[in-house]
Write a protein that holds these residues in place. Structure first.
Motif, PDB file in Angstrom:
ATOM      1  N   GLU A 165       0.844  -1.214   0.000  1.00 29.25           N
ATOM      2  CA  GLU A 165       0.000   0.000   0.000  1.00 29.25           C
ATOM      3  C   GLU A 165       0.873   1.256   0.000  1.00 29.25           C
ATOM      4  O   GLU A 165       0.572   2.234  -0.689  1.00 29.25           O
ATOM      5  CB  GLU A 165      -0.942   0.015   1.216  1.00 29.25           C
ATOM      6  CG  GLU A 165      -1.984  -1.110   1.239  1.00 29.25           C
ATOM      7  CD  GLU A 165      -3.010  -1.043   0.109  1.00 29.25           C
ATOM      8  OE1 GLU A 165      -3.076  -0.008  -0.577  1.00 29.25           O
ATOM      9  OE2 GLU A 165      -3.741  -2.026  -0.088  1.00 29.25           O
ATOM     10  N   ALA A 166       1.956   1.211   0.774  1.00 32.86           N
ATOM     11  CA  ALA A 166       2.877   2.359   0.831  1.00 32.86           C
ATOM     12  C   ALA A 166       3.569   2.557  -0.520  1.00 32.86           C
ATOM     13  O   ALA A 166       3.731   3.687  -0.996  1.00 32.86           O
ATOM     14  CB  ALA A 166       3.910   2.150   1.936  1.00 32.86           C
ATOM     15  N   ALA A 167       3.960   1.452  -1.153  1.00 36.33           N
ATOM     16  CA  ALA A 167       4.635   1.532  -2.460  1.00 36.33           C
ATOM     17  C   ALA A 167       3.687   2.073  -3.524  1.00 36.33           C
ATOM     18  O   ALA A 167       4.070   2.882  -4.379  1.00 36.33           O
ATOM     19  CB  ALA A 167       5.156   0.155  -2.858  1.00 36.33           C
ATOM     20  N   LEU A 168       2.434   1.645  -3.452  1.00 39.64           N
ATOM     21  CA  LEU A 168       1.423   2.105  -4.402  1.00 39.64           C
ATOM     22  C   LEU A 168       1.199   3.609  -4.240  1.00 39.64           C
ATOM     23  O   LEU A 168       1.169   4.358  -5.227  1.00 39.64           O
ATOM     24  CB  LEU A 168       0.117   1.339  -4.167  1.00 39.64           C
ATOM     25  CG  LEU A 168      -1.030   1.599  -5.147  1.00 39.64           C
ATOM     26  CD1 LEU A 168      -0.681   1.114  -6.550  1.00 39.64           C
ATOM     27  CD2 LEU A 168      -2.311   0.918  -4.665  1.00 39.64           C
ATOM     28  N   ALA A 169       1.069   4.047  -2.984  1.00 39.60           N
ATOM     29  CA  ALA A 169       0.870   5.475  -2.701  1.00 39.60           C
ATOM     30  C   ALA A 169       2.073   6.298  -3.153  1.00 39.60           C
ATOM     31  O   ALA A 169       1.939   7.455  -3.557  1.00 39.60           O
ATOM     32  CB  ALA A 169       0.627   5.677  -1.206  1.00 39.60           C
ATOM     33  N   ALA A 170       3.266   5.683  -3.103  1.00 37.28           N
ATOM     34  CA  ALA A 170       4.502   6.383  -3.482  1.00 37.28           C
ATOM     35  C   ALA A 170       4.758   6.319  -4.988  1.00 37.28           C
ATOM     36  O   ALA A 170       5.791   6.764  -5.469  1.00 37.28           O
ATOM     37  CB  ALA A 170       5.686   5.785  -2.731  1.00 37.28           C
ATOM     38  N   ARG A 171       3.816   5.738  -5.721  1.00 38.06           N
ATOM     39  CA  ARG A 171       3.902   5.616  -7.182  1.00 38.06           C
ATOM     40  C   ARG A 171       5.104   4.793  -7.652  1.00 38.06           C
ATOM     41  O   ARG A 171       5.787   5.154  -8.600  1.00 38.06           O
ATOM     42  CB  ARG A 171       3.898   7.001  -7.848  1.00 38.06           C
ATOM     43  CG  ARG A 171       2.609   7.778  -7.635  1.00 38.06           C
ATOM     44  CD  ARG A 171       2.512   8.996  -8.526  1.00 38.06           C
ATOM     45  NE  ARG A 171       3.606   9.940  -8.321  1.00 38.06           N
ATOM     46  CZ  ARG A 171       4.435  10.337  -9.281  1.00 38.06           C
ATOM     47  NH1 ARG A 171       4.310   9.885 -10.506  1.00 38.06           N
ATOM     48  NH2 ARG A 171       5.387  11.204  -9.025  1.00 38.06           N
ATOM     49  N   ALA A 172       5.337   3.678  -6.982  1.00 39.39           N
ATOM     50  CA  ALA A 172       6.363   2.747  -7.465  1.00 39.39           C
ATOM     51  C   ALA A 172       5.857   2.113  -8.760  1.00 39.39           C
ATOM     52  O   ALA A 172       4.647   1.905  -8.924  1.00 39.39           O
ATOM     53  CB  ALA A 172       6.623   1.668  -6.427  1.00 39.39           C
ATOM     54  N   ASP A 173       6.765   1.827  -9.697  1.00 38.91           N
ATOM     55  CA  ASP A 173       6.380   1.196 -10.964  1.00 38.91           C
ATOM     56  C   ASP A 173       6.430  -0.323 -10.857  1.00 38.91           C
ATOM     57  O   ASP A 173       5.823  -1.026 -11.656  1.00 38.91           O
ATOM     58  CB  ASP A 173       7.343   1.625 -12.083  1.00 38.91           C
ATOM     59  CG  ASP A 173       7.391   3.128 -12.236  1.00 38.91           C
ATOM     60  OD1 ASP A 173       6.358   3.702 -12.615  1.00 38.91           O
ATOM     61  OD2 ASP A 173       8.456   3.722 -11.967  1.00 38.91           O
ATOM     62  N   GLU A 174       7.186  -0.782  -9.887  1.00 34.65           N
ATOM     63  CA  GLU A 174       7.388  -2.221  -9.736  1.00 34.65           C
ATOM     64  C   GLU A 174       7.538  -2.535  -8.260  1.00 34.65           C
ATOM     65  O   GLU A 174       8.190  -1.782  -7.529  1.00 34.65           O
ATOM     66  CB  GLU A 174       8.666  -2.631 -10.481  1.00 34.65           C
ATOM     67  CG  GLU A 174       9.079  -4.080 -10.315  1.00 34.65           C
ATOM     68  CD  GLU A 174      10.356  -4.407 -11.086  1.00 34.65           C
ATOM     69  OE1 GLU A 174      10.260  -5.088 -12.114  1.00 34.65           O
ATOM     70  OE2 GLU A 174      11.439  -3.969 -10.655  1.00 34.65           O
ATOM     71  N   VAL A 175       6.918  -3.638  -7.809  1.00 33.73           N
ATOM     72  CA  VAL A 175       7.138  -4.075  -6.437  1.00 33.73           C
ATOM     73  C   VAL A 175       7.919  -5.387  -6.455  1.00 33.73           C
ATOM     74  O   VAL A 175       7.789  -6.190  -7.378  1.00 33.73           O
ATOM     75  CB  VAL A 175       5.816  -4.224  -5.648  1.00 33.73           C
ATOM     76  CG1 VAL A 175       5.151  -2.867  -5.473  1.00 33.73           C
ATOM     77  CG2 VAL A 175       4.867  -5.215  -6.290  1.00 33.73           C
ATOM     78  N   VAL A 176       8.751  -5.539  -5.443  1.00 34.99           N
ATOM     79  CA  VAL A 176       9.640  -6.693  -5.372  1.00 34.99           C
ATOM     80  C   VAL A 176       9.283  -7.544  -4.159  1.00 34.99           C
ATOM     81  O   VAL A 176       9.211  -7.043  -3.034  1.00 34.99           O
ATOM     82  CB  VAL A 176      11.121  -6.239  -5.263  1.00 34.99           C
ATOM     83  CG1 VAL A 176      12.057  -7.440  -5.322  1.00 34.99           C
ATOM     84  CG2 VAL A 176      11.466  -5.241  -6.367  1.00 34.99           C
ATOM     85  N   ILE A 177       9.038  -8.838  -4.417  1.00 36.15           N
ATOM     86  CA  ILE A 177       8.795  -9.798  -3.334  1.00 36.15           C
ATOM     87  C   ILE A 177       9.986 -10.755  -3.288  1.00 36.15           C
ATOM     88  O   ILE A 177      10.778 -10.803  -4.233  1.00 36.15           O
ATOM     89  CB  ILE A 177       7.470 -10.556  -3.545  1.00 36.15           C
ATOM     90  CG1 ILE A 177       7.483 -11.317  -4.871  1.00 36.15           C
ATOM     91  CG2 ILE A 177       6.294  -9.579  -3.485  1.00 36.15           C
ATOM     92  CD1 ILE A 177       6.255 -12.181  -5.110  1.00 36.15           C
ATOM     93  N   PHE A 178      10.138 -11.480  -2.200  1.00 33.27           N
ATOM     94  CA  PHE A 178      11.375 -12.264  -2.075  1.00 33.27           C
ATOM     95  C   PHE A 178      11.157 -13.539  -1.285  1.00 33.27           C
ATOM     96  O   PHE A 178      10.284 -13.628  -0.418  1.00 33.27           O
ATOM     97  CB  PHE A 178      12.465 -11.411  -1.403  1.00 33.27           C
ATOM     98  CG  PHE A 178      11.952 -10.637  -0.217  1.00 33.27           C
ATOM     99  CD1 PHE A 178      12.018 -11.168   1.057  1.00 33.27           C
ATOM    100  CD2 PHE A 178      11.371  -9.390  -0.384  1.00 33.27           C
ATOM    101  CE1 PHE A 178      11.523 -10.473   2.152  1.00 33.27           C
ATOM    102  CE2 PHE A 178      10.852  -8.682   0.700  1.00 33.27           C
ATOM    103  CZ  PHE A 178      10.939  -9.229   1.974  1.00 33.27           C
ATOM    104  N   GLY A 179      11.941 -14.532  -1.618  1.00 32.15           N
ATOM    105  CA  GLY A 179      11.889 -15.803  -0.911  1.00 32.15           C
ATOM    106  C   GLY A 179      13.232 -16.488  -1.060  1.00 32.15           C
ATOM    107  O   GLY A 179      13.979 -16.188  -1.991  1.00 32.15           O
TER     108      GLY A 179
END
Length: 303
Positions: free
Chosen positions: A89-103
């Motif tokens: 939600e924070a990344a979306l509000a900050a107008r990120a173009d890509e989100v990164v998940i990790f495992g």
């Protein structure tokens, strides 16, 4: 000799992966300036922020401010690390173009770091992945310890393939194969990349190499031979390796560019501007950068 890719995309991770381990607090202004310099150098993708709890990564507490202040260039992807829906939600509000998940590809690493199995850790990202797709954001998955683990040592190729498959099923556009502790060597690198390519599109796989044992450039070359055409690097070699005392972390962007330029591989990035950015952030941090090419080119310039 096998033919190498004619073009390579470099994902610049210095502003996030590089700076997050720094002990001294770095201001939002400095981070913004660094991202702006890297943008002007021509990177197609810059990892600019991390929306994790400031309790865990205090250095990334200014991510919102940085994302609001950077001078964005159309076509450039500004990425943010998002460990959960709150981060998303924070990344979306900050107008990120890509989100990164990790495992992690290492069961031992997953248990030690986040107290759950690999399968559980990736299942936690289902909502984030769906939200990214629903909002038209790019989704990137990062597989840590794909080449070796500080706790269990060897990581089986089957374990790597399993995690890549899970990331693929979440809808990842790109999947990073990360040598978190820098233990990979060229043949091992090729075996891992070839196995990953059996599960996910070759053109969506990337190499994220740490230079702990001085093998990063050799591993990038080995990956080029397999056909991998996306690499992560960090300006001035920013970023330590928390699992190996005193070790360097991410491979330096200047060194990667110098090698790719010598191979005649296009990146669209201006090495001189990257050298300046590396010298800038190193002077702010009060130490010499760990990029050999960057330091050599800066010294040559100074005459």
């Amino acid at each position: 000799m096998s033919s190498l890719p004619k073009q390579v995309k470099i994902v610049e991770v210095g502003p996030r992966d590089g700076l997050q381990n720094e002990k001294e607090t770095i201001s939002a202004e400095v981070k913004t300036e660094l991202v702006n310099r890297l943008t002007s150098a021509g990177f197609a993708n810059i990892e600019a922020a991390s929306f994790v709890s400031p309790k865990w990564v205090p250095q990334m507490a200014t991510s919102k401010e940085v994302m609001a202040a950077i001078a964005r260039k159309p076509g450039t992807i500004y990425s943010a690390l998002t460990p959960n829906m709150q981060g998303f939600e924070a990344a979306l509000a900050a107008r990120a173009d890509e989100v990164v998940i990790f495992g992690s590809a290492s069961e031992a690493f997953s248990q030690k770091n986040i107290n759950c199995s690999i399968a559980e850790s990736i299942a936690r990202f289902v909502d984030v992945a769906k939200a990214a797709k629903d909002n038209g954001l790019r989704l990137r998955g990062s597989v840590s310890c794909a080449f070796g683990c500080p706790y269990q040592g060897e990581v089986p190729l089957d374990a790597v393939a399993d995690v890549v498959g899970r990331m693929r099923d979440l809808g990842c556009d790109e999947i990073d194969m990360a040598d978190t502790i820098g233990v990979a060597t060229p043949r091992k690198t090729q075996a891992v990349m070839e196995r990953a390519a059996g599960v996910f599109r070759l053109d969506g796989l990337s190499g994220h190499f740490h230079d702990t044992y001085g093998q990063a450039l050799a591993n990038i070359y080995a990956s080029l031979e397999v056909g991998i055409a996306i690499y992560h690097s960090s300006v001035s070699g920013l970023g330590g390796c928390p699992y190996a005392k005193g070790a360097t972390g991410n491979v330096a962007t200047e060194d990667v560019l110098y090698m790719l330029n010598g191979l005649g591989i296009e990146t669209g990035i201006d090495l001189d501007i990257v050298v300046d950015a590396g010298q800038y952030i190193s002077s702010v941090l009060g130490r010499k950068g760990s990029s050999r090419a960057g330091n050599a080119l800066a010294a040559k310039r100074a005459g």
